[in-house]
Design an enzyme around this catalytic site. Structure first.
Site, mmCIF file in Angstrom:
data_model
loop_
_atom_site.group_PDB
_atom_site.id
_atom_site.type_symbol
_atom_site.label_atom_id
_atom_site.label_comp_id
_atom_site.label_asym_id
_atom_site.label_seq_id
_atom_site.Cartn_x
_atom_site.Cartn_y
_atom_site.Cartn_z
ATOM 1 C CG ASP A 121 23.462 0.556 3.722
ATOM 2 O OD1 ASP A 121 23.869 0.170 4.855
ATOM 3 O OD2 ASP A 121 22.849 1.361 3.202
ATOM 4 C CG HIS A 177 30.254 2.181 9.504
ATOM 5 N ND1 HIS A 177 30.290 3.382 10.334
ATOM 6 C CD2 HIS A 177 29.475 2.237 8.379
ATOM 7 C CE1 HIS A 177 29.384 3.959 9.370
ATOM 8 N NE2 HIS A 177 28.978 3.508 8.327
ATOM 9 C CB SER A 263 33.661 -0.793 -4.031
ATOM 10 O OG SER A 263 32.622 -0.097 -3.554
#
Length: 306
Positions: A121, A177, A263
């Site tokens: 995301d 992921h 981040s």
């Protein structure tokens, strides 16, 4: 005040709705003090921009007393708690909630092998073809791939390839992921600084990506060639945690997560392996980040390999 004029507002495009969103900057007053104020920037560089402070702050966010921050954080940033793996009362600290998992099927990765899915995301920018000098533009400057990877030899693999930059805000889902099935090598840690990765900070310190601590993973993808995953830490990031086991990994599998703080992820691709979606290319040319969720399509396999 600093001698450099900084952008005062940050906007991004919500891809699903087409709406331009004004970004709520997490800890905005503090961030502006540290990066827009001359004396604040000095204090930040000498006292706060170091491993010890960020480690201590991360440990503080592990304490049970920080649980009181969770409800306020959820309300302010309108986090969808229906997606979280656990009820809010089950998170023993703010850091536990920050690095939360989501319920199964909250993020779906297509099984179509020619589709490249977003690994996290985030607000993204895409770079379909890097220059011969292997540089990634960052605001008013650029960062060389060799500096980013901390390895000139490895950088040559991605010469004139493509790049994907994913910026995670503190209130985003902070696990990332694998976007394809393939073989992942062990992650390599690169020591560095602890700058914020917010655009406010990037406007002040343009080479943050090559200054901050980061981890590099070489990933031999089944459908998109060799990909370098680069997780870049930031101010108050306690740790970058890798949860995968080196070897064969699968599309959609969790690779790891960031602990407390904003981040960034950067993915590098070999030449001729990926075609990013047209809308993302156009918005990136305009300098407008686009918000996507993990599993969303952001590109396709280049059927004509160069």
């Amino acid at each position: 005040m600093t001698s450099k004029t900084l952008k005062t507002e940050i906007y991004y495009l919500e891809r699903q709705t087409g709406e331009i969103i004004y970004e709520q900057i997490f800890a905005e007053k503090t961030l502006r003090l540290l990066y827009e104020n001359y004396f604040g920037f000095i204090v930040f560089n000498y006292l706060l921009n170091n491993k010890t402070f960020c480690w201590l702050y991360g440990k503080y966010q592990d304490l049970p007393l920080t649980r009181s921050q969770i409800n306020k954080f959820v309300r302010r940033y309108q986090i969808d708690i229906k997606e979280t793996e656990l009820p809010l009362k089950n998170y023993h600290s703010f850091n536990a909630f920050f690095s939360r998992r989501l319920k199964p099927n909250a993020r779906i990765f297509t099984t179509e092998s020619n589709i490249f899915c977003a690994p996290a995301d985030s607000r993204i920018l895409v770079y379909p073809k890097l220059t011969a000098e292997t540089q990634i533009p960052v605001k008013s400057s650029s960062v060389t791939i060799a500096e980013l990877l901390n390895c000139e030899k490895l950088a040559q693999i991605y010469r004139q390839g493509s790049a994907l930059c994913l910026r995670l805000a503190p209130y985003d889902y902070h696990r990332f992921h694998f976007s394809d099935t393939g073989k992942a090598l062990p992650a390599k840690y690169i020591q560095g600084k602890y700058h914020s990765v917010n655009p406010l900070a990037l406007a002040k310190v343009c080479n943050i990506f090559s200054l901050n601590k980061r981890m590099v993973t070489e990933f031999i993808s089944n459908n998109f060639g060799r990909i370098a995953y680069i997780e870049i830490g930031a101010f108050t990031i306690g740790s970058i945690i890798q949860t995968y086991t080196p070897g064969i990994v699968y599309k959609g599998q969790e690779k790891g997560y960031f602990q407390y703080g904003g981040s960034t992820l950067v993915l590098l691709f070999q030449p001729g392996t990926i075609c990013f979606d047209d809308d993302l290319i156009q918005h990136s040319l305009e300098g407008l980040e686009v918000y996507v969720q993990a599993g969303n399509q952001i590109g396709k396999k280049n059927q004509i390999q160069s």
